[in-house]
Design a protein around this motif. Structure first.
Motif, PDB file in Angstrom:
ATOM      1  N   GLN A   1      -4.381  -0.746  11.349  1.00 47.41           N
ATOM      2  CA  GLN A   1      -5.271  -2.035  11.344  1.00 47.41           C
ATOM      3  C   GLN A   1      -4.344  -3.562  10.677  1.00 47.41           C
ATOM      4  OE1 GLN A   1      -7.669  -1.777   7.801  1.00 47.41           O
ATOM      5  NE2 GLN A   1      -8.308  -3.258   7.689  1.00 47.41           N
TER       6      GLN A   1
ATOM      7  N   GLN B   1      -0.280  11.427   2.706  1.00 46.73           N
ATOM      8  CA  GLN B   1      -1.767  10.658   3.112  1.00 46.73           C
ATOM      9  C   GLN B   1      -1.295  10.037   4.343  1.00 46.73           C
ATOM     10  OE1 GLN B   1      -1.397   8.351  -0.482  1.00 46.73           O
ATOM     11  NE2 GLN B   1      -3.037   9.210  -0.696  1.00 46.73           N
TER      12      GLN B   1
ATOM     13  N   PHE C   1       0.903   5.097  -0.059  1.00 47.42           N
ATOM     14  CA  PHE C   1       0.876   6.933   0.240  1.00 47.42           C
ATOM     15  C   PHE C   1       1.740   7.781   0.126  1.00 47.42           C
ATOM     16  CE2 PHE C   1      -0.808   3.545   2.708  1.00 47.42           C
ATOM     17  CZ  PHE C   1      -2.125   2.995   3.125  1.00 47.42           C
TER      18      PHE C   1
ATOM     19  N   ALA D   1      -3.389   4.868  10.219  1.00 49.05           N
ATOM     20  CA  ALA D   1      -4.295   3.881  10.210  1.00 49.05           C
ATOM     21  C   ALA D   1      -4.447   2.480   9.413  1.00 49.05           C
ATOM     22  CB  ALA D   1      -5.387   4.762   9.645  1.00 49.05           C
ATOM     23  N   GLU D   2      -3.712   2.531   8.118  1.00 49.25           N
ATOM     24  CA  GLU D   2      -3.216   0.982   7.885  1.00 49.25           C
ATOM     25  C   GLU D   2      -2.103   0.631   8.413  1.00 49.25           C
ATOM     26  OE1 GLU D   2      -3.760  -2.506   5.015  1.00 49.25           O
ATOM     27  OE2 GLU D   2      -4.682  -0.132   4.582  1.00 49.25           O
TER      28      GLU D   2
ATOM     29  N   LYS E   1       0.675  -1.186  -0.171  1.00 46.86           N
ATOM     30  CA  LYS E   1      -0.046  -0.169   0.410  1.00 46.86           C
ATOM     31  C   LYS E   1       0.784   1.508   0.046  1.00 46.86           C
ATOM     32  CE  LYS E   1      -3.671  -1.765   0.638  1.00 46.86           C
ATOM     33  NZ  LYS E   1      -5.274  -1.844   1.496  1.00 46.86           N
TER      34      LYS E   1
ATOM     35  N   ALA F   1      -2.118  10.496   7.474  1.00 52.32           N
ATOM     36  CA  ALA F   1      -3.429   9.130   8.320  1.00 52.32           C
ATOM     37  C   ALA F   1      -3.665   8.533   7.949  1.00 52.32           C
ATOM     38  CB  ALA F   1      -4.280  10.916   9.126  1.00 52.32           C
ATOM     39  N   GLU F   2      -3.586   8.984   6.886  1.00 51.26           N
ATOM     40  CA  GLU F   2      -4.604   6.909   6.001  1.00 51.26           C
ATOM     41  C   GLU F   2      -3.823   5.907   6.305  1.00 51.26           C
ATOM     42  OE1 GLU F   2      -4.650  10.129   4.539  1.00 51.26           O
ATOM     43  OE2 GLU F   2      -6.084  10.323   2.797  1.00 51.26           O
TER      44      GLU F   2
END
Length: 165
Positions: A159, A149, A145, A155-156, A143, A151-152
């Motif tokens: 998770q 990004q 970023f 979060a990833e 993934k 914050a995203e």
């Protein structure tokens, strides 16, 4: 603890094509203190100097560079495709070595851009596309970023760590 591949320029390292850097970014500094970051500048790792002439991909599609159908060219017309691909391969080696599933790379870069890149005209025209390293990592399931990004990306990571529990 999940580690993250991060563009060295986002960590304040002066490896941009013009000898500059970006940041500091609070989250990246925290991750660095936690030992989460695997730093890399694909262009320097691939053999290019700092500073270096700016480079772009005609059409802005790093995947086409990987497929061998587009070059990476400097504003002087020099073909630097081999260095860009070599740097992307080094990034992939680090992903495999450290089991990385997340990368935070420099937006709009011909190596690292994950959503937009420049169109190859050296006119500051952006197109939807990704850089060479970002394309290779995405193809490998990472993934990707950018610095806008964070914050995203956080979060990833959270998770993934919860899933690995």
């Amino acid at each position: 603890m999940e580690k993250v591949l991060v563009s060295r320029c986002l960590l304040g390292h002066k490896v941009r094509y013009d000898g500059g850097a970006h940041g500091p970014f609070d989250l990246l500094q925290r991750w660095q203190a936690e030992g989460r970051i695997v730093p890399l500048c694909p262009e320097v790792a691939g053999g290019l100097p700092t500073p270096r002439p700016p480079a772009e991909i005609p059409g802005g599609q790093g995947g086409l560079v990987l497929d061998g159908t587009q070059p990476v060219l400097t504003n002087l017309g020099e073909n630097v495709t081999a260095e860009f691909v070599a740097g992307a391969q080094i990034a992939l080696q680090l992903v495999r070595q450290y089991g990385l599933r997340v990368a935070v790379l420099k937006a709009r870069s011909p190596s690292c851009g994950n959503q937009q890149t420049y169109d190859g005209s050296f006119s500051a025209t952006l197109v939807a596309g990704e850089g060479v390293t970002a394309a290779l990592l995405r193809r490998a399931g990472v993934k990707v970023f950018n610095e806008h990004q964070l914050a995203e990306a956080a979060a990833e990571l959270q998770q993934l760590e919860q899933l690995d529990g």
